[in-house]
Write a protein that holds these residues in place. Structure first.
Motif, PDB file in Angstrom:
ATOM      1  N   TYR A  62       0.814  -1.210   0.000  1.00  0.00           N
ATOM      2  CA  TYR A  62       0.000   0.000   0.000  1.00  0.00           C
ATOM      3  C   TYR A  62       0.852   1.266   0.000  1.00  0.00           C
ATOM      4  O   TYR A  62       0.320   2.367  -0.168  1.00  0.00           O
ATOM      5  N   HIS A 141      -5.268   5.177  -4.251  1.00  0.00           N
ATOM      6  CA  HIS A 141      -6.267   4.153  -3.958  1.00  0.00           C
ATOM      7  C   HIS A 141      -7.635   4.801  -3.791  1.00  0.00           C
ATOM      8  O   HIS A 141      -7.783   6.018  -3.848  1.00  0.00           O
ATOM      9  N   ARG A 215      -8.465   8.808  -7.651  1.00  0.00           N
ATOM     10  CA  ARG A 215      -7.773   8.104  -6.575  1.00  0.00           C
ATOM     11  C   ARG A 215      -7.017   9.121  -5.733  1.00  0.00           C
ATOM     12  O   ARG A 215      -6.706  10.216  -6.202  1.00  0.00           O
TER      13      ARG A 215
END
Length: 237
Positions: A62, A141, A215
Protein backbone atom coordinates in the motif's frame (compact mmCIF):
# COMPACT_ATOMS: atom_id res chain seq x y z
CA UNK A 1 -12.81 28.20 21.25
CA UNK A 2 -16.33 27.58 19.88
CA UNK A 3 -18.01 24.20 20.19
CA UNK A 4 -17.42 21.66 17.44
CA UNK A 5 -20.85 22.07 15.91
CA UNK A 6 -20.48 25.84 15.70
CA UNK A 7 -17.01 25.53 14.19
CA UNK A 8 -18.23 23.15 11.48
CA UNK A 9 -21.21 25.38 10.76
CA UNK A 10 -19.00 28.47 10.50
CA UNK A 11 -16.81 27.06 7.72
CA UNK A 12 -17.19 28.77 4.34
CA UNK A 13 -19.18 25.88 2.94
CA UNK A 14 -20.11 27.66 -0.29
CA UNK A 15 -16.45 28.14 -1.24
CA UNK A 16 -15.44 24.70 0.04
CA UNK A 17 -18.12 22.92 -1.97
CA UNK A 18 -17.52 25.00 -5.12
CA UNK A 19 -13.88 23.88 -5.22
CA UNK A 20 -14.87 20.30 -4.35
CA UNK A 21 -17.22 20.33 -7.32
CA UNK A 22 -14.53 21.80 -9.57
CA UNK A 23 -11.57 19.50 -8.82
CA UNK A 24 -12.84 16.75 -6.51
CA UNK A 25 -11.16 18.04 -3.34
CA UNK A 26 -11.07 21.20 -1.22
CA UNK A 27 -9.42 22.40 2.01
CA UNK A 28 -11.10 24.73 4.49
CA UNK A 29 -9.65 28.21 4.85
CA UNK A 30 -9.93 28.10 8.64
CA UNK A 31 -9.19 25.26 11.09
CA UNK A 32 -11.89 23.54 13.11
CA UNK A 33 -9.43 22.08 15.66
CA UNK A 34 -6.76 23.96 17.60
CA UNK A 35 -3.21 22.56 18.05
CA UNK A 36 -3.94 21.08 21.48
CA UNK A 37 -7.03 19.28 20.15
CA UNK A 38 -5.01 17.95 17.23
CA UNK A 39 -2.33 16.62 19.57
CA UNK A 40 -4.97 15.00 21.78
CA UNK A 41 -6.47 13.19 18.79
CA UNK A 42 -3.06 12.16 17.48
CA UNK A 43 -2.11 10.78 20.91
CA UNK A 44 -5.07 8.39 20.77
CA UNK A 45 -2.95 6.31 18.39
CA UNK A 46 -1.07 4.82 21.35
CA UNK A 47 -4.27 3.60 23.07
CA UNK A 48 -4.58 0.23 21.33
CA UNK A 49 -7.90 -0.69 22.95
CA UNK A 50 -9.62 2.08 20.95
CA UNK A 51 -8.87 0.34 17.64
CA UNK A 52 -10.12 -2.74 15.85
CA UNK A 53 -7.17 -3.14 13.45
CA UNK A 54 -3.66 -1.87 12.74
CA UNK A 55 -2.40 -1.91 9.15
CA UNK A 56 1.28 -1.81 8.19
CA UNK A 57 1.27 -0.58 4.62
CA UNK A 58 4.59 -1.90 3.29
CA UNK A 59 3.84 -5.68 3.50
CA UNK A 60 0.52 -5.11 1.70
CA UNK A 61 2.15 -2.98 -1.03
CA UNK A 62 0.00 0.00 0.00
CA UNK A 63 3.05 2.25 0.44
CA UNK A 64 4.91 2.75 3.72
CA UNK A 65 3.61 3.83 7.11
CA UNK A 66 0.85 2.67 9.43
CA UNK A 67 -2.78 3.36 10.23
CA UNK A 68 -5.35 2.18 12.73
CA UNK A 69 -9.12 1.78 12.38
CA UNK A 70 -11.18 2.80 15.40
CA UNK A 71 -13.54 0.36 17.09
CA UNK A 72 -17.08 1.23 18.12
CA UNK A 73 -17.96 3.17 20.19
CA UNK A 74 -15.98 5.96 18.56
CA UNK A 75 -14.42 8.68 20.73
CA UNK A 76 -17.04 11.41 21.19
CA UNK A 77 -15.43 14.13 19.08
CA UNK A 78 -14.82 11.74 16.18
CA UNK A 79 -18.40 10.45 16.23
CA UNK A 80 -19.69 14.02 16.35
CA UNK A 81 -17.53 15.19 13.45
CA UNK A 82 -18.47 12.18 11.34
CA UNK A 83 -22.17 12.81 11.85
CA UNK A 84 -21.92 16.52 11.10
CA UNK A 85 -19.88 16.07 7.93
CA UNK A 86 -22.32 13.47 6.65
CA UNK A 87 -25.17 15.99 6.90
CA UNK A 88 -23.13 18.78 5.30
CA UNK A 89 -21.98 16.61 2.38
CA UNK A 90 -25.27 14.81 1.80
CA UNK A 91 -26.65 17.48 -0.61
CA UNK A 92 -23.50 17.17 -2.74
CA UNK A 93 -23.76 13.37 -2.79
CA UNK A 94 -27.37 13.56 -3.94
CA UNK A 95 -26.63 16.24 -6.53
CA UNK A 96 -23.74 14.25 -8.02
CA UNK A 97 -25.92 11.12 -8.18
CA UNK A 98 -28.64 13.06 -10.00
CA UNK A 99 -26.17 14.41 -12.55
CA UNK A 100 -24.84 10.93 -13.25
CA UNK A 101 -28.25 9.24 -13.30
CA UNK A 102 -27.36 7.06 -10.32
CA UNK A 103 -29.42 5.97 -7.30
CA UNK A 104 -29.07 8.19 -4.22
CA UNK A 105 -29.69 5.75 -1.35
CA UNK A 106 -28.42 8.00 1.45
CA UNK A 107 -30.98 8.91 4.15
CA UNK A 108 -31.03 12.17 6.08
CA UNK A 109 -28.81 11.13 9.00
CA UNK A 110 -25.60 9.18 9.46
CA UNK A 111 -27.28 6.84 11.98
CA UNK A 112 -29.85 5.80 9.37
CA UNK A 113 -27.13 5.34 6.75
CA UNK A 114 -24.98 3.21 9.05
CA UNK A 115 -28.02 1.07 9.84
CA UNK A 116 -28.29 0.42 6.09
CA UNK A 117 -24.58 -0.41 5.93
CA UNK A 118 -24.85 -2.82 8.84
CA UNK A 119 -27.91 -4.47 7.30
CA UNK A 120 -25.80 -5.12 4.19
CA UNK A 121 -23.07 -6.78 6.24
CA UNK A 122 -20.83 -3.69 6.45
CA UNK A 123 -20.41 -3.76 10.22
CA UNK A 124 -16.89 -2.50 10.82
CA UNK A 125 -16.19 1.19 11.59
CA UNK A 126 -13.89 2.99 9.16
CA UNK A 127 -12.70 6.22 10.88
CA UNK A 128 -8.95 5.95 11.24
CA UNK A 129 -5.73 7.59 12.38
CA UNK A 130 -2.79 7.53 9.98
CA UNK A 131 0.86 7.98 10.94
CA UNK A 132 3.75 8.58 8.55
CA UNK A 133 7.43 9.08 9.29
CA UNK A 134 10.46 9.85 7.09
CA UNK A 135 10.28 7.88 3.83
CA UNK A 136 6.63 6.88 4.29
CA UNK A 137 3.98 7.35 1.58
CA UNK A 138 0.57 6.07 0.53
CA UNK A 139 -0.18 4.59 -2.89
CA UNK A 140 -3.06 5.96 -4.94
CA UNK A 141 -6.27 4.15 -3.96
CA UNK A 142 -9.99 4.37 -3.20
CA UNK A 143 -11.63 3.64 0.14
CA UNK A 144 -14.29 1.20 -1.05
CA UNK A 145 -15.24 -1.35 1.61
CA UNK A 146 -18.44 -2.90 0.33
CA UNK A 147 -21.45 -2.39 -1.93
CA UNK A 148 -22.75 0.66 -0.02
CA UNK A 149 -20.51 3.71 -0.52
CA UNK A 150 -20.79 7.36 0.44
CA UNK A 151 -19.14 9.33 -2.37
CA UNK A 152 -17.31 11.90 -0.22
CA UNK A 153 -15.03 11.76 2.78
CA UNK A 154 -12.93 13.98 5.04
CA UNK A 155 -9.37 14.10 6.33
CA UNK A 156 -8.09 16.48 9.02
CA UNK A 157 -4.41 17.30 9.41
CA UNK A 158 -3.10 16.81 12.96
CA UNK A 159 0.41 18.18 12.40
CA UNK A 160 1.61 21.40 10.78
CA UNK A 161 3.54 21.11 7.48
CA UNK A 162 6.96 22.80 7.43
CA UNK A 163 6.97 22.93 11.24
CA UNK A 164 6.35 19.24 12.06
CA UNK A 165 7.17 17.53 8.77
CA UNK A 166 8.30 18.08 5.18
CA UNK A 167 6.75 16.48 2.12
CA UNK A 168 3.67 14.33 2.62
CA UNK A 169 1.36 16.24 0.28
CA UNK A 170 -2.17 14.87 -0.12
CA UNK A 171 -2.52 13.68 -3.72
CA UNK A 172 -5.60 13.50 -5.93
CA UNK A 173 -5.37 12.06 -9.43
CA UNK A 174 -8.29 12.32 -11.85
CA UNK A 175 -8.52 9.98 -14.82
CA UNK A 176 -9.81 11.96 -17.81
CA UNK A 177 -11.37 10.49 -20.92
CA UNK A 178 -9.04 10.29 -23.92
CA UNK A 179 -6.44 12.60 -22.34
CA UNK A 180 -3.76 12.25 -19.70
CA UNK A 181 -4.65 12.21 -16.00
CA UNK A 182 -4.71 15.38 -13.90
CA UNK A 183 -3.09 15.51 -10.46
CA UNK A 184 -3.35 17.95 -7.57
CA UNK A 185 -1.18 18.13 -4.44
CA UNK A 186 -2.28 19.80 -1.19
CA UNK A 187 -0.43 20.42 2.06
CA UNK A 188 -2.89 19.53 4.82
CA UNK A 189 -2.82 22.32 7.41
CA UNK A 190 -3.10 21.43 11.08
CA UNK A 191 -6.72 21.35 12.18
CA UNK A 192 -8.05 22.12 8.71
CA UNK A 193 -10.66 20.02 6.92
CA UNK A 194 -9.98 18.51 3.49
CA UNK A 195 -13.06 17.13 1.73
CA UNK A 196 -12.61 14.88 -1.29
CA UNK A 197 -14.32 12.33 -3.48
CA UNK A 198 -14.21 8.67 -2.49
CA UNK A 199 -14.02 7.20 -5.98
CA UNK A 200 -15.20 9.51 -8.79
CA UNK A 201 -16.96 12.76 -9.61
CA UNK A 202 -19.23 14.15 -12.35
CA UNK A 203 -17.64 16.23 -15.12
CA UNK A 204 -19.41 18.03 -17.94
CA UNK A 205 -18.97 16.59 -21.40
CA UNK A 206 -20.44 17.12 -24.85
CA UNK A 207 -23.10 14.53 -24.02
CA UNK A 208 -24.00 15.90 -20.59
CA UNK A 209 -22.36 14.51 -17.45
CA UNK A 210 -19.63 11.87 -17.43
CA UNK A 211 -17.82 10.00 -14.66
CA UNK A 212 -14.23 10.95 -13.83
CA UNK A 213 -12.59 8.19 -11.75
CA UNK A 214 -10.32 9.51 -8.99
CA UNK A 215 -7.77 8.10 -6.57
CA UNK A 216 -5.98 9.64 -3.62
CA UNK A 217 -2.72 9.06 -1.80
CA UNK A 218 0.16 10.75 0.02
CA UNK A 219 3.55 11.77 -1.36
CA UNK A 220 6.75 10.73 0.42
CA UNK A 221 7.36 12.33 3.80
CA UNK A 222 10.91 13.70 3.71
CA UNK A 223 11.28 14.42 7.44
CA UNK A 224 9.29 14.61 10.67
CA UNK A 225 5.98 12.96 11.51
CA UNK A 226 2.69 13.45 9.65
CA UNK A 227 -0.53 12.33 11.37
CA UNK A 228 -4.10 12.68 10.13
CA UNK A 229 -7.64 11.74 11.08
CA UNK A 230 -9.64 10.11 8.28
CA UNK A 231 -13.45 10.12 8.32
CA UNK A 232 -14.87 7.65 5.81
CA UNK A 233 -18.66 7.94 5.84
CA UNK A 234 -19.58 4.30 5.20
CA UNK A 235 -18.65 1.19 7.19
CA UNK A 236 -16.76 -1.87 5.98
CA UNK A 237 -17.53 -5.54 5.42
Amino acid sequence: MKGLEERVESLDWASLLDELDEVGGSQSVHPILDPSECRALADLYDHETLFRATVDMAPRKYGSGQYRYFEYPLPGAIAQLRSMFYVKLLPVARDWAERLGRPAPWPDTLDEWLTMCHGAGQLRPTPLLLRYGPGDWNALHRDLYGELVFPLQVVIGLDEPAADYEGGEFLLVEQRARVQSRGTATMLRQGHVFVFTTSDRPVESARGWSVAPMRHGVSTVRSGERRTLGLVLHDAE
